[in-house]
Scaffold this motif. Structure first.
Motif, PDB file in Angstrom:
ATOM      1  N   ARG A 361      30.127 -38.201  -9.072  1.00 46.57           N
ATOM      2  CA  ARG A 361      29.479 -38.033  -7.815  1.00 46.57           C
ATOM      3  C   ARG A 361      29.155 -36.387  -7.948  1.00 46.57           C
ATOM      4  O   ARG A 361      29.472 -35.821  -8.518  1.00 46.57           O
ATOM      5  CB  ARG A 361      30.626 -38.335  -6.778  1.00 46.57           C
ATOM      6  CG  ARG A 361      31.841 -37.443  -6.998  1.00 46.57           C
ATOM      7  CD  ARG A 361      32.664 -37.470  -5.686  1.00 46.57           C
ATOM      8  NE  ARG A 361      33.955 -36.573  -5.641  1.00 46.57           N
ATOM      9  CZ  ARG A 361      33.924 -35.294  -5.407  1.00 46.57           C
ATOM     10  NH1 ARG A 361      32.798 -34.488  -5.013  1.00 46.57           N
ATOM     11  NH2 ARG A 361      35.180 -34.647  -5.443  1.00 46.57           N
ATOM     12  N   ASP A 362      28.251 -36.377  -6.638  1.00 47.71           N
ATOM     13  CA  ASP A 362      28.134 -34.923  -6.214  1.00 47.71           C
ATOM     14  C   ASP A 362      28.863 -34.582  -4.960  1.00 47.71           C
ATOM     15  O   ASP A 362      29.921 -35.238  -4.774  1.00 47.71           O
ATOM     16  CB  ASP A 362      26.555 -34.598  -5.959  1.00 47.71           C
ATOM     17  CG  ASP A 362      26.316 -35.565  -4.670  1.00 47.71           C
ATOM     18  OD1 ASP A 362      27.061 -36.182  -3.948  1.00 47.71           O
ATOM     19  OD2 ASP A 362      25.046 -35.545  -4.572  1.00 47.71           O
ATOM     20  N   THR A 363      28.792 -33.535  -4.336  1.00 42.17           N
ATOM     21  CA  THR A 363      29.673 -32.877  -3.473  1.00 42.17           C
ATOM     22  C   THR A 363      29.750 -33.897  -2.205  1.00 42.17           C
ATOM     23  O   THR A 363      30.931 -34.117  -1.686  1.00 42.17           O
ATOM     24  CB  THR A 363      29.171 -31.543  -3.032  1.00 42.17           C
ATOM     25  OG1 THR A 363      29.122 -30.541  -4.129  1.00 42.17           O
ATOM     26  CG2 THR A 363      30.058 -31.058  -1.811  1.00 42.17           C
ATOM     27  N   THR A 364      28.730 -34.566  -1.907  1.00 42.82           N
ATOM     28  CA  THR A 364      28.618 -35.449  -0.719  1.00 42.82           C
ATOM     29  C   THR A 364      28.782 -36.797  -1.238  1.00 42.82           C
ATOM     30  O   THR A 364      28.198 -37.872  -0.629  1.00 42.82           O
ATOM     31  CB  THR A 364      27.549 -35.038  -0.051  1.00 42.82           C
ATOM     32  OG1 THR A 364      26.105 -35.259  -0.822  1.00 42.82           O
ATOM     33  CG2 THR A 364      27.530 -33.825   0.978  1.00 42.82           C
ATOM     34  N   TYR A 365      29.367 -37.193  -2.394  1.00 41.17           N
ATOM     35  CA  TYR A 365      29.483 -38.612  -2.839  1.00 41.17           C
ATOM     36  C   TYR A 365      28.091 -39.269  -3.092  1.00 41.17           C
ATOM     37  O   TYR A 365      28.462 -40.612  -3.149  1.00 41.17           O
ATOM     38  CB  TYR A 365      30.710 -39.391  -1.887  1.00 41.17           C
ATOM     39  CG  TYR A 365      31.895 -38.707  -2.058  1.00 41.17           C
ATOM     40  CD1 TYR A 365      33.018 -39.180  -2.942  1.00 41.17           C
ATOM     41  CD2 TYR A 365      32.290 -37.576  -1.349  1.00 41.17           C
ATOM     42  CE1 TYR A 365      34.191 -38.626  -3.220  1.00 41.17           C
ATOM     43  CE2 TYR A 365      33.687 -37.017  -1.453  1.00 41.17           C
ATOM     44  CZ  TYR A 365      34.410 -37.482  -2.384  1.00 41.17           C
ATOM     45  OH  TYR A 365      35.661 -36.940  -2.460  1.00 41.17           O
ATOM     46  N   ASN A 366      27.407 -38.766  -3.303  1.00 37.81           N
ATOM     47  CA  ASN A 366      26.151 -39.435  -4.079  1.00 37.81           C
ATOM     48  C   ASN A 366      26.559 -39.644  -5.454  1.00 37.81           C
ATOM     49  O   ASN A 366      26.959 -38.938  -6.105  1.00 37.81           O
ATOM     50  CB  ASN A 366      24.831 -38.899  -3.985  1.00 37.81           C
ATOM     51  CG  ASN A 366      24.560 -38.470  -2.433  1.00 37.81           C
ATOM     52  OD1 ASN A 366      24.157 -39.479  -1.754  1.00 37.81           O
ATOM     53  ND2 ASN A 366      24.398 -36.946  -2.119  1.00 37.81           N
ATOM     54  N   VAL A 367      26.200 -40.862  -5.958  1.00 34.92           N
ATOM     55  CA  VAL A 367      26.394 -41.434  -7.419  1.00 34.92           C
ATOM     56  C   VAL A 367      25.479 -40.495  -8.401  1.00 34.92           C
ATOM     57  O   VAL A 367      24.315 -40.467  -8.024  1.00 34.92           O
ATOM     58  CB  VAL A 367      26.472 -42.615  -7.546  1.00 34.92           C
ATOM     59  CG1 VAL A 367      26.500 -42.989  -8.958  1.00 34.92           C
ATOM     60  CG2 VAL A 367      27.602 -43.548  -6.621  1.00 34.92           C
ATOM     61  N   VAL A 368      25.978 -39.633  -9.377  1.00 36.75           N
ATOM     62  CA  VAL A 368      25.281 -38.982 -10.419  1.00 36.75           C
ATOM     63  C   VAL A 368      24.929 -39.921 -11.619  1.00 36.75           C
ATOM     64  O   VAL A 368      25.991 -40.070 -12.214  1.00 36.75           O
ATOM     65  CB  VAL A 368      26.154 -37.749 -10.730  1.00 36.75           C
ATOM     66  CG1 VAL A 368      25.135 -37.154 -11.838  1.00 36.75           C
ATOM     67  CG2 VAL A 368      25.949 -36.962  -9.457  1.00 36.75           C
ATOM     68  N   GLY A 369      23.749 -40.650 -11.537  1.00 41.35           N
ATOM     69  CA  GLY A 369      23.580 -41.460 -12.727  1.00 41.35           C
ATOM     70  C   GLY A 369      24.267 -42.874 -12.399  1.00 41.35           C
ATOM     71  O   GLY A 369      24.898 -43.104 -11.099  1.00 41.35           O
ATOM     72  N   MET A 370      24.372 -43.775 -13.253  1.00 40.11           N
ATOM     73  CA  MET A 370      25.192 -44.963 -13.215  1.00 40.11           C
ATOM     74  C   MET A 370      26.485 -45.166 -13.548  1.00 40.11           C
ATOM     75  O   MET A 370      26.851 -44.431 -14.640  1.00 40.11           O
ATOM     76  CB  MET A 370      24.276 -46.183 -13.704  1.00 40.11           C
ATOM     77  CG  MET A 370      22.695 -46.335 -13.419  1.00 40.11           C
ATOM     78  SD  MET A 370      22.744 -46.941 -11.583  1.00 40.11           S
ATOM     79  CE  MET A 370      23.511 -48.428 -11.897  1.00 40.11           C
ATOM     80  N   PRO A 371      27.363 -45.778 -12.949  1.00 39.85           N
ATOM     81  CA  PRO A 371      28.717 -45.857 -13.174  1.00 39.85           C
ATOM     82  C   PRO A 371      28.800 -46.402 -14.613  1.00 39.85           C
ATOM     83  O   PRO A 371      28.169 -47.261 -14.925  1.00 39.85           O
ATOM     84  CB  PRO A 371      29.185 -46.783 -12.299  1.00 39.85           C
ATOM     85  CG  PRO A 371      28.588 -46.707 -11.084  1.00 39.85           C
ATOM     86  CD  PRO A 371      27.136 -46.596 -11.654  1.00 39.85           C
ATOM     87  N   LEU A 372      29.857 -45.873 -15.339  1.00 36.98           N
ATOM     88  CA  LEU A 372      29.881 -46.374 -16.837  1.00 36.98           C
ATOM     89  C   LEU A 372      30.767 -47.657 -16.988  1.00 36.98           C
ATOM     90  O   LEU A 372      31.628 -48.070 -16.122  1.00 36.98           O
ATOM     91  CB  LEU A 372      30.774 -45.158 -17.770  1.00 36.98           C
ATOM     92  CG  LEU A 372      29.765 -43.928 -17.933  1.00 36.98           C
ATOM     93  CD1 LEU A 372      31.018 -43.160 -18.687  1.00 36.98           C
ATOM     94  CD2 LEU A 372      28.550 -44.157 -18.585  1.00 36.98           C
TER      95      LEU A 372
END
Length: 372
Positions: A361-372
């Motif tokens: 995630r980033d600081t505000t819980y946006n997903v960074v890339g796709m979950p593995l």
């Protein structure tokens, strides 16, 4: 085809039966029930219930991020009795204040790891001008424009307002305009006046801490919230603390994560107190998840409780393990024996080995890339 098996809910002890019923129904616990939860030591029942809430909110996901810590100064004129990080003045052993240039160089050294966040928390230094903090923020943002700066506790905001003759909103506006994007939850400790008088009598009180976060939320800034546990507080004071956070969240919706912080006794004036045990840590996570129903994320801070307890905490309400946390000093100076950093591979292993799905995630819980 095999018939679907009926899922049977564990039967709660009679003392927690009403609470269990409300949790399964998604109904908020009343204040007296919150006190009952924090007085209970039934770890397994509370843990099972907390996991119900955790999975209702987040399913199987556990979040982590790529972050590092930068403590600009540990010179501090406050006299918090639980703290091993602060030094009263420059020149004392282990006292350190970064120049703007040193801070920028430290940030540059972290960039090959592709961090998305810098966590910036500092002592209450009596000799620094306010412009120093603004200069650091501007320089860091110029060096790494995409790096989110999460920094400055409400205690620091309160201190700057008094020292530099500003309102809370003026301090926050100036910091935001210089590059601050989010605030950590530190400095809350325990809101009960009885406890604050014993452990942190000369810094922002509970109402001031809450008001600063209220203003930050009104300005559109997302913040975290914390609770220090394991000093001299009582279970009902823990419940009161979490309920006051819940009330502010009802009002503003600006808290995104709650982080229970375990007291570490090494090198602090309270070194004679016993530290919370692993049982205590898991119990606090479960209790907090059940009562603090409107803050979406609960963090098991691995630096504080160690990797193994943090891993287990994912079954006791926790859905976030923090991040890579390069160069954490506050808990290290209080005797923490956890590593100085974890890689993203380490974090994913802690999550997947517990049967959870790692999500960056980033600081505000946006997903960074796709979950593995």
């Amino acid at each position: 085809m095999e018939a679907a098996r009926e899922i049977i809910k564990p039967t709660a002890p009679a003392s927690l039966a009403k609470i269990a019923e409300k949790v399964h129904a998604g109904v908020r616990l009343e204040e007296d029930e919150a006190v009952q939860v924090f007085q209970s030591r039934d770890l397994l029942t509370l843990g099972q219930l907390a996991n119900v809430v955790r999975e209702r909110l987040h399913g199987n996901r556990t979040y982590y991020n790529r972050n590092f810590h930068l403590n600009l100064t540990n010179v501090c004129e406050a006299s918090c009795r639980f703290c091993a990080f602060a030094r009263l003045e420059e020149g004392m052993p282990q006292a350190k204040t970064y120049s703007v240039e040193e801070a920028v160089e430290f940030v540059k050294q972290q960039l090959p790891n592709q961090p998305t966040e810098v966590h910036m928390v500092n002592g209450l230094h009596p000799g620094l001008p306010f412009e120093y903090y603004l200069d650091v923020l501007r320089a860091v943002k110029q060096t790494a424009p995409s790096l989110v700066i999460k920094g400055f506790t409400a205690v620091e905001i309160h201190y700057y307002a008094g020292k530099y003759g500003m309102t809370y909103e003026q301090v926050l506006t100036a910091l935001r305009d210089a590059g601050l994007e989010s605030m950590p939850g530190g400095g809350a400790e325990i809101f009960a006046a009885r406890v604050r008088k014993k452990i942190c009598k000369d810094k922002a009180d509970a109402d001031q801490w809450l008001e600063i976060h209220r203003i930050a939320h009104r300005m559109g800034m997302k913040t975290n919230c914390t609770m220090l546990y394991g000093t001299v507080e009582r279970p009902e004071e823990r419940a009161d603390h979490v309920l006051r956070l819940r009330a502010l969240q009802d009002e503003t919706g600006g808290f995104q994560c709650f982080i229970p912080l375990a007291f570490h006794n090494d090198n602090s004036p309270l070194r004679k107190l016993n530290e919370p045990t692993g049982f205590d840590n898991l119990l606090i996570y479960a209790q907090s998840r059940l009562v603090l129903d409107n803050v979406p994320h609960l963090k098991g801070y691995w630096v504080m409780v160690g990797e193994k307890v943090a891993q287990i905490s994912q079954s006791f309400g926790v859905n976030d393990l923090d991040g890579t946390v390069v160069s954490e000093k506050i808990y290290k100076m209080a005797g923490s024996t956890s590593p100085n950093a974890l890689s993203t591979a380490d974090l994913r292993r802690l999550i997947t080995d517990a049967g959870r799905l790692p999500v960056e995630r980033d600081t505000t819980y946006n997903v960074v890339g796709m979950p593995l």
